[in-house]
Structures are given as structure tokens and as C-alpha cells.
Design a protein around this motif. Structure first.
Motif, PDB file in Angstrom:
ATOM      1  N   VAL A 145       0.838  -1.189   0.000  1.00 31.02           N
ATOM      2  CA  VAL A 145       0.000   0.000   0.000  1.00 31.02           C
ATOM      3  C   VAL A 145       0.879   1.247   0.000  1.00 31.02           C
ATOM      4  CG1 VAL A 145      -1.832   1.235   1.226  1.00 31.02           C
ATOM      5  CG2 VAL A 145      -1.724  -1.263   1.359  1.00 31.02           C
ATOM      6  N   ASN A 146       0.571   2.186  -0.882  1.00 31.61           N
ATOM      7  CA  ASN A 146       1.237   3.485  -0.894  1.00 31.61           C
ATOM      8  C   ASN A 146       1.075   4.113   0.491  1.00 31.61           C
ATOM      9  OD1 ASN A 146       1.482   6.395  -1.125  1.00 31.61           O
ATOM     10  ND2 ASN A 146       1.326   6.181  -3.343  1.00 31.61           N
ATOM     11  N   VAL A 147       2.178   4.615   1.060  1.00 30.60           N
ATOM     12  CA  VAL A 147       2.126   5.143   2.430  1.00 30.60           C
ATOM     13  C   VAL A 147       1.217   6.366   2.561  1.00 30.60           C
ATOM     14  CG1 VAL A 147       4.384   4.215   3.091  1.00 30.60           C
ATOM     15  CG2 VAL A 147       4.226   6.540   2.162  1.00 30.60           C
ATOM     16  N   ASP A 148       0.902   7.033   1.468  1.00 32.46           N
ATOM     17  CA  ASP A 148      -0.004   8.179   1.513  1.00 32.46           C
ATOM     18  C   ASP A 148      -1.474   7.776   1.464  1.00 32.46           C
ATOM     19  OD1 ASP A 148       2.091  10.034   1.636  1.00 32.46           O
ATOM     20  OD2 ASP A 148       2.268  10.077  -0.556  1.00 32.46           O
ATOM     21  N   ASN A 149      -1.741   6.512   1.138  1.00 31.17           N
ATOM     22  CA  ASN A 149      -3.112   6.038   0.986  1.00 31.17           C
ATOM     23  C   ASN A 149      -3.650   5.564   2.345  1.00 31.17           C
ATOM     24  OD1 ASN A 149      -5.519   4.836   0.282  1.00 31.17           O
ATOM     25  ND2 ASN A 149      -4.700   3.798  -1.521  1.00 31.17           N
ATOM     26  N   LYS A 150      -4.010   6.526   3.171  1.00 35.82           N
ATOM     27  CA  LYS A 150      -4.465   6.231   4.542  1.00 35.82           C
ATOM     28  C   LYS A 150      -5.678   5.292   4.577  1.00 35.82           C
ATOM     29  CE  LYS A 150      -1.373   9.046   6.300  1.00 35.82           C
ATOM     30  NZ  LYS A 150      -0.036   8.613   6.054  1.00 35.82           N
ATOM     31  N   PRO A 151      -6.686   5.472   3.712  1.00 34.20           N
ATOM     32  CA  PRO A 151      -7.818   4.531   3.771  1.00 34.20           C
ATOM     33  C   PRO A 151      -7.395   3.084   3.507  1.00 34.20           C
ATOM     34  CG  PRO A 151      -8.436   6.498   2.542  1.00 34.20           C
ATOM     35  CD  PRO A 151      -6.948   6.576   2.769  1.00 34.20           C
ATOM     36  N   SER A 152      -6.518   2.871   2.540  1.00 29.77           N
ATOM     37  CA  SER A 152      -6.081   1.513   2.231  1.00 29.77           C
ATOM     38  C   SER A 152      -5.177   0.958   3.329  1.00 29.77           C
ATOM     39  CB  SER A 152      -5.366   1.483   0.878  1.00 29.77           C
ATOM     40  OG  SER A 152      -5.172   0.154   0.461  1.00 29.77           O
ATOM     41  N   LEU A 153      -4.380   1.812   3.951  1.00 28.14           N
ATOM     42  CA  LEU A 153      -3.558   1.374   5.086  1.00 28.14           C
ATOM     43  C   LEU A 153      -4.456   0.875   6.220  1.00 28.14           C
ATOM     44  CD1 LEU A 153      -0.900   4.256   5.217  1.00 28.14           C
ATOM     45  CD2 LEU A 153      -0.516   1.907   4.426  1.00 28.14           C
ATOM     46  N   ARG A 154      -5.541   1.613   6.471  1.00 28.60           N
ATOM     47  CA  ARG A 154      -6.476   1.207   7.523  1.00 28.60           C
ATOM     48  C   ARG A 154      -7.131  -0.136   7.195  1.00 28.60           C
ATOM     49  NH1 ARG A 154      -7.604   6.680   7.553  1.00 28.60           N
ATOM     50  NH2 ARG A 154      -9.483   6.438   6.308  1.00 28.60           N
ATOM     51  N   VAL A 155      -7.466  -0.339   5.924  1.00 28.57           N
ATOM     52  CA  VAL A 155      -8.062  -1.616   5.525  1.00 28.57           C
ATOM     53  C   VAL A 155      -7.082  -2.748   5.827  1.00 28.57           C
ATOM     54  CG1 VAL A 155      -8.801  -3.028   3.552  1.00 28.57           C
ATOM     55  CG2 VAL A 155      -9.630  -0.680   3.784  1.00 28.57           C
ATOM     56  N   ALA A 156      -5.829  -2.604   5.425  1.00 34.81           N
ATOM     57  CA  ALA A 156      -4.828  -3.654   5.661  1.00 34.81           C
ATOM     58  C   ALA A 156      -4.693  -3.945   7.158  1.00 34.81           C
ATOM     59  CB  ALA A 156      -3.484  -3.248   5.063  1.00 34.81           C
ATOM     60  N   GLU A 157      -4.670  -2.908   7.957  1.00 38.05           N
ATOM     61  CA  GLU A 157      -4.530  -3.095   9.400  1.00 38.05           C
ATOM     62  C   GLU A 157      -5.780  -3.745  10.001  1.00 38.05           C
ATOM     63  OE1 GLU A 157      -3.382   0.871  10.501  1.00 38.05           O
ATOM     64  OE2 GLU A 157      -1.354   0.563   9.694  1.00 38.05           O
ATOM     65  N   ARG A 158      -6.958  -3.352   9.522  1.00 40.74           N
ATOM     66  CA  ARG A 158      -8.203  -3.966  10.009  1.00 40.74           C
ATOM     67  C   ARG A 158      -8.297  -5.435   9.606  1.00 40.74           C
ATOM     68  NH1 ARG A 158     -13.327  -0.664   8.646  1.00 40.74           N
ATOM     69  NH2 ARG A 158     -14.253  -2.278   9.947  1.00 40.74           N
ATOM     70  N   LEU A 159      -7.602  -5.798   8.539  1.00 41.07           N
ATOM     71  CA  LEU A 159      -7.582  -7.192   8.098  1.00 41.07           C
ATOM     72  C   LEU A 159      -6.564  -8.030   8.871  1.00 41.07           C
ATOM     73  CD1 LEU A 159      -7.959  -6.714   4.245  1.00 41.07           C
ATOM     74  CD2 LEU A 159      -9.637  -7.714   5.823  1.00 41.07           C
ATOM     75  N   GLY A 160      -5.861  -7.409   9.797  1.00 43.96           N
ATOM     76  CA  GLY A 160      -4.925  -8.155  10.626  1.00 43.96           C
ATOM     77  C   GLY A 160      -3.505  -8.232  10.098  1.00 43.96           C
ATOM     78  N   PHE A 161      -3.205  -7.443   9.080  1.00 44.20           N
ATOM     79  CA  PHE A 161      -1.845  -7.419   8.556  1.00 44.20           C
ATOM     80  C   PHE A 161      -0.949  -6.629   9.499  1.00 44.20           C
ATOM     81  CE2 PHE A 161      -4.066  -8.473   4.682  1.00 44.20           C
ATOM     82  CZ  PHE A 161      -3.166  -9.274   3.989  1.00 44.20           C
ATOM     83  N   THR A 162       0.314  -6.984   9.520  1.00 44.63           N
ATOM     84  CA  THR A 162       1.304  -6.221  10.269  1.00 44.63           C
ATOM     85  C   THR A 162       2.354  -5.724   9.284  1.00 44.63           C
ATOM     86  OG1 THR A 162       2.521  -8.246  10.786  1.00 44.63           O
ATOM     87  CG2 THR A 162       0.975  -7.452  12.443  1.00 44.63           C
ATOM     88  N   GLU A 163       2.937  -4.572   9.614  1.00 48.33           N
ATOM     89  CA  GLU A 163       3.929  -3.978   8.722  1.00 48.33           C
ATOM     90  C   GLU A 163       5.130  -4.909   8.606  1.00 48.33           C
ATOM     91  OE1 GLU A 163       6.765  -0.068   8.457  1.00 48.33           O
ATOM     92  OE2 GLU A 163       4.904   0.077   9.603  1.00 48.33           O
ATOM     93  N   TYR A 164       5.565  -5.102   7.376  1.00 51.74           N
ATOM     94  CA  TYR A 164       6.681  -6.000   7.081  1.00 51.74           C
ATOM     95  C   TYR A 164       7.910  -5.192   6.677  1.00 51.74           C
ATOM     96  CZ  TYR A 164       9.073  -9.834   4.603  1.00 51.74           C
ATOM     97  OH  TYR A 164       9.978 -10.753   4.164  1.00 51.74           O
ATOM     98  N   THR A 165       7.737  -4.283   5.729  1.00 48.58           N
ATOM     99  CA  THR A 165       8.833  -3.432   5.274  1.00 48.58           C
ATOM    100  C   THR A 165       8.262  -2.268   4.478  1.00 48.58           C
ATOM    101  OG1 THR A 165      10.981  -3.434   4.135  1.00 48.58           O
ATOM    102  CG2 THR A 165       9.230  -4.702   3.108  1.00 48.58           C
ATOM    103  N   GLU A 166       9.068  -1.243   4.286  1.00 50.93           N
ATOM    104  CA  GLU A 166       8.701  -0.126   3.407  1.00 50.93           C
ATOM    105  C   GLU A 166       9.783   0.026   2.357  1.00 50.93           C
ATOM    106  OE1 GLU A 166       6.084   2.904   6.203  1.00 50.93           O
ATOM    107  OE2 GLU A 166       7.951   3.620   5.329  1.00 50.93           O
ATOM    108  N   GLU A 167       9.347   0.272   1.134  1.00 55.70           N
ATOM    109  CA  GLU A 167      10.271   0.496   0.023  1.00 55.70           C
ATOM    110  C   GLU A 167       9.482   1.050  -1.149  1.00 55.70           C
ATOM    111  OE1 GLU A 167      11.819  -3.418  -0.665  1.00 55.70           O
ATOM    112  OE2 GLU A 167      10.093  -4.043  -1.808  1.00 55.70           O
ATOM    113  N   VAL A 168      10.185   1.513  -2.138  1.00 55.83           N
ATOM    114  CA  VAL A 168       9.524   2.011  -3.337  1.00 55.83           C
ATOM    115  C   VAL A 168       8.978   0.814  -4.115  1.00 55.83           C
ATOM    116  CG1 VAL A 168       9.834   3.226  -5.535  1.00 55.83           C
ATOM    117  CG2 VAL A 168      10.945   4.080  -3.456  1.00 55.83           C
ATOM    118  N   TYR A 169       7.703   0.911  -4.462  1.00 51.10           N
ATOM    119  CA  TYR A 169       7.012  -0.135  -5.217  1.00 51.10           C
ATOM    120  C   TYR A 169       6.067   0.554  -6.186  1.00 51.10           C
ATOM    121  CZ  TYR A 169       3.801  -4.025  -6.151  1.00 51.10           C
ATOM    122  OH  TYR A 169       3.016  -4.982  -6.762  1.00 51.10           O
TER     123      TYR A 169
END
Length: 179
Positions: A145-169
Motif C-alpha cells: 500500500v502506498n504510504v499516503d493512501n491512509k484509507p487503504s492502510l487502515r483496511v490492511a490493518e483492520r484485516l490483521g496485517f502487520t507492517e513487514y517493510t517499506e520500500e519504493v514499489y
């Protein structure tokens, strides 16, 4: 899991069982869904965090790739509709991806703006993750998820995902979540 078809006239979409939630139907995409998927993926509102959004040709090629993934693996990104509805309101599902030399399932979700704010991404994502647990338990699931995409970040977190790494994608700093 690899599904082998005994009837050469059958398709993998015939083998996959649709996923129904309380408010959604997730089913394999069909050629008739192409325009809806292109519309969703070329809508400027759904691409506001995408540094290089696809044009119509590129979105159509993406859809062709999704159909090919289905033909090869027997699963993939799913068309999302409301039960009894005919309009594709989004896409949610997993497809295989190589991430730093590891085979993973990439969770993807994108919905028409008219479907935003209803909790559909979490509902569909939860159903897909449950499917993964039963049908693809040996493969980890990633969400990028793009780090600026706050709604999508919230979805990932609500789905039980945990942060793994950050990098350009795909041209933007992205947070890769793992489950």
C-alpha cells in the motif's frame, strides 16, 4: 493447490466456488467484466495515490493478465458485486507474486467510489483471507500500500496485517504488510 480439469470444455472459473459474505458476492471475473474493471482502474479517484495510473489500454492488459492467472492457477482477483446485482462494484482477491525471491499471494482490493465508506474492502478482504487459510495455507499473504493512501492502510490493518517493510514499489513509497 493446482486444480486439474477432467473436462477440457470446463474453465477454472467453473471449479472455483463463489464467495458470499453478508453483503457481497465475490466471483471469478468474466470477459463481460472487462469494461467495468477498466472503468474502476482508470477512474482518477481510484488512482489518486498512484504515481503512474493506467490508461484504458494498460487497464485492459491488466485484466487480461488476471484472466491468464485464473487459467494457470485456478484462483485470482475476483469481481465483487452485491448479491443479486449485476454491476461490478470492485475487485478483491489474491494472485501469486514473487517478493524478494519468495512466492507469496498478493492481496489486492479496489472499489468504485460509489462503494467507498461501506466497509466493503474489509468485508471482501476478510472473505478472501479466509479462503487463503483453507485453500493456500502454505503461502504468505502480502498487501502493498502506498504510504499516503491512509484509507487503504487502515483496511490492511483492520484485516490483521502487520507492517513487514517499506520500500519504493510501483513508483511510490509503499508499506508492505504481511499476514
Amino acid at each position: 493447490m493446482r486444480v486439474i480439469l477432467s473436462d477440457p470444455r470446463a474453465s477454472f472459473a467453473d471449479v472455483f466456488t463463489d464467495i458470499e459474505t453478508g453483503r457481497l458476492l465475490l466471483r471469478p471475473p468474466h470477459e463481460a467484466d472487462r469494461q467495468a474493471m477498466v472503468d474502476i482502474h482508470t477512474d482518477p479517484r481510484t488512482n489518486r495515490f498512484h504515481p503512474d495510473p493506467p490508461d484504458v489500454r494498460q487497464a485492459s492488459e491488466m485484466f487480461t493478465g488476471w484472466l491468464a492467472h485464473w487459467a494457470e492457477h485456478g484462483f485470482g482477483y475476483l469481481a465483487v458485486t452485491e448479491p443479486g446485482g449485476t454491476e461490478v462494484i470492485g475487485v478483491c482477491g489474491v494472485r501469486t507474486r514473487d517478493f524478494h525471491g519468495e512466492k507469496v499471494l498478493n492481496l489486492g482490493y479496489r472499489f468504485r467510489p460509489s462503494a467507498w465508506g461501506k466497509g466493503y474492502a474489509v468485508e471482501a478482504g476478510s472473505a478472501v483471507l479466509e479462503w487463503c487459510t483453507h485453500e493456500q495455507p502454505s503461502l504468505p499473504v502480502l498487501a502493498s500500500v502506498n504510504v499516503d493512501n491512509k484509507p487503504s492502510l487502515r483496511v490492511a490493518e483492520r484485516l490483521g496485517f502487520t507492517e513487514y517493510t517499506e520500500e519504493v514499489y510501483e513508483g511510490a513509497l509503499s508499506r508492505h504488510y504481511r499476514r
